[in-house]
Design a protein around this motif. Structure first.
Motif, PDB file in Angstrom:
ATOM      1  N   VAL A  40       0.826  -1.209   0.000  1.00 29.37           N
ATOM      2  CA  VAL A  40       0.000   0.000   0.000  1.00 29.37           C
ATOM      3  C   VAL A  40       0.861   1.260   0.000  1.00 29.37           C
ATOM      4  N   VAL A  58       1.968   5.055   0.811  1.00 27.05           N
ATOM      5  CA  VAL A  58       1.880   5.840   2.051  1.00 27.05           C
ATOM      6  C   VAL A  58       2.120   7.321   1.756  1.00 27.05           C
ATOM      7  N   ILE A  97      -4.196   1.750   4.402  1.00 27.01           N
ATOM      8  CA  ILE A  97      -3.862   0.498   5.092  1.00 27.01           C
ATOM      9  C   ILE A  97      -5.098  -0.046   5.794  1.00 27.01           C
ATOM     10  N   CYS A 125      -7.567  -1.662   3.403  1.00 29.32           N
ATOM     11  CA  CYS A 125      -7.116  -2.973   2.925  1.00 29.32           C
ATOM     12  C   CYS A 125      -7.297  -4.050   3.993  1.00 29.32           C
ATOM     13  N   VAL A 145       0.071  -2.871  12.147  1.00 25.30           N
ATOM     14  CA  VAL A 145      -0.764  -3.460  11.094  1.00 25.30           C
ATOM     15  C   VAL A 145      -0.971  -4.948  11.354  1.00 25.30           C
ATOM     16  N   VAL A 205      -1.021  -7.191   4.912  1.00 24.82           N
ATOM     17  CA  VAL A 205      -1.021  -5.818   4.412  1.00 24.82           C
ATOM     18  C   VAL A 205       0.296  -5.167   4.824  1.00 24.82           C
ATOM     19  N   PRO A 261       2.890  -1.587   4.253  1.00 22.39           N
ATOM     20  CA  PRO A 261       3.190  -0.296   3.626  1.00 22.39           C
ATOM     21  C   PRO A 261       4.358  -0.469   2.666  1.00 22.39           C
TER      22      PRO A 261
END
Length: 438
Positions: free
Chosen positions: A148, A150, A172, A175, A224, A237, A239
């Motif tokens: 993902v 950022v 984030i 997702c 996360v 998931v 970053p």
């Protein structure tokens, strides 16, 4: 997967246990064999021989060995096999029963066993496009890694980034929620956005939760992971980078605009997108996931503020290029005012390749081939038009075009990707491309 089988064939619950891949039948078989061994042991002990051919070998063995000793061997071996099978069956079923969700144990078993063996998929992007894709892809495999962007600096994420000094959590969060095993109350809570309150208004609970976890753990990646455990998500998931990455764009008219949220508002033709600082380092886990992937998906989503930012992170493009995975880009259906005005399919692909330093990072592009008859007038008022498929410009690039109906059905004439249709089209293309290369 089980639902698809049920749609094609009427499968009773009892027959469902015979479906391949559940890893339960083997333990039932062990129980069966163990039971037979125990029975045979007691039959030898009682000197009972109802089936001559079956027990002839046992009879001969009994002439050599004492009956009590032979019976003890059968009972011991049978008991070990029986209890091993019983243990494995119980653990499998209890494991499924402890998982959250309302499905039957059979459905949970099938889903877990089959999806755990699914393709390793890496989805790269951000915004609502990536979360839409993940909702569909999770029905085909549990081996999903979402990488993902950022670069977000607007809304709740932007406020938290500025005030708390953390990576923007919004994309984030979306997702994580998209990959949640069940759309239950906890998932709804994670996505809940406060509508009032001087400091809370506009923030989502999930953003605040991730911010708090980041402060506790000291690491967004750990935050996360813990959030993912709470929602029992299917996949991972990540970053794209842990660096404080901010976006900037150079326009063809010479302007340079700083900030992800300011770029679309500049209303010009973007020449180059870059990051501040210039070099942001990719998360090692993201690089490893790309290297091990069977399928890499770019998009859909805002081309310059959701998809391309990931390619600007050091190491991402090189990892994609070197990966042996099949690579596909899911093109947007409509142009986005301020980012992709008048862009065709070839324009989208060329922008990706240009920001990938000329490296070919996609084998195919997935495009929608149908639009609603009653397309909303709001698109034209905002300057958004359907993305045109220009085959004459695509062919020289050497990218395969996969054209299918990808939109959701709705009465308002809104053009939205259907997560089910996009995921199905991508997965079928991957299966076909994999077979063609064998």
């Amino acid at each position: 997967m089980l639902d698809e089988l049920k749609n094609n064939v009427k499968v009773t619950k009892d027959v469902g246990w015979l479906l391949p891949g559940l890893e339960v039948k083997r333990w039932f078989f062990l129980i069966f064999i163990g039971s037979i061994m125990i029975v045979l042991g007691f039959m030898v002990l009682a000197n009972v021989r109802p089936i001559y051919m079956t027990l002839e070998i046992i009879r001969k063995a009994a002439l050599i060995l004492p009956s009590n000793f032979l019976a003890a061997i059968f009972i011991l071996i049978g008991s070990v096999i029986f209890f091993k099978g019983w243990q494995k069956t119980t653990l499998s079923i209890m494991d499924m029963d402890n998982k959250k969700g309302n499905g039957s144990i059979l459905e949970k078993l099938y889903r877990r066993r089959k999806l755990n063996k699914g393709a390793k998929i890496v989805a790269i992007g951000g915004g609502t496009g990536l979360s839409m894709l993940l909702r569909g892809i999770k029905k085909y495999t549990n081996n999903i890694t979402a990488i993902v962007t950022v670069g977000d600096d607007g809304g709740s994420s932007g406020r938290l980034r500025e005030e708390m000094g953390i990576l923007p959590p919004g994309d984030i969060r979306n997702c994580i929620a998209a990959l949640a095993d069940d759309e239950d109350l906890i998932t709804e809570l994670f996505q809940y956005r406060f509508k009032n309150g001087e400091c809370l208004e506009g923030h989502s609970f999930g953003n605040l939760f991730l911010t708090a976890l980041c402060a506790i753990t000291g690491d967004m990646v750990r935050a996360v992971k813990e959030s993912s455990n709470v929602l029992n998500i299917r996949g991972v998931v990540l970053p794209a980078t842990l660096d404080d990455m901010k976006l900037a764009a150079k326009f063809e008219d010479g302007r340079t605009i700083h900030g992800e949220s300011n770029i679309p508002e500049a209303h010009g033709k973007i020449k180059t997108l870059f990051t501040e600082p210039e070099h942001c380092h990719a998360l090692p886990e993201a690089i490893a996931a790309i290297a091990e992937a069977d399928l890499i998906i770019l998009g859909p989503g805002s081309l310059y503020t959701s998809v391309i930012p990931n390619l600007l992170v050091d190491g991402i493009v090189e990892a994609i290029e070197q990966s042996k995975a099949k690579k596909i880009y899911v093109c947007n259906i409509m142009t986005q005012p301020g980012e992709t005005d008048n862009y065709s399919v070839a324009s989208h692909v060329n922008a990706l390749i240009a920001h990938a330093k000329g490296k070919k990072i996609v084998n195919a592009v997935l495009v929608n081939d149908i639009l609603p008859d009653n397309i909303s007038e709001g698109y034209a008022k905002n300057g958004s038009i359907p993305v045109r498929l220009d085959m004459e410009n695509i062919k020289p690039i050497g990218v395969e075009v996969v054209s299918q109906k990808l939109i959701q059905e709705n009465r308002e004439g809104l053009v939205r990707h259907s997560s089910h249709r996009v995921a199905r089209a991508v997965y079928y293309w991957y299966r076909k491309a994999s077979k063609d290369n064998k």
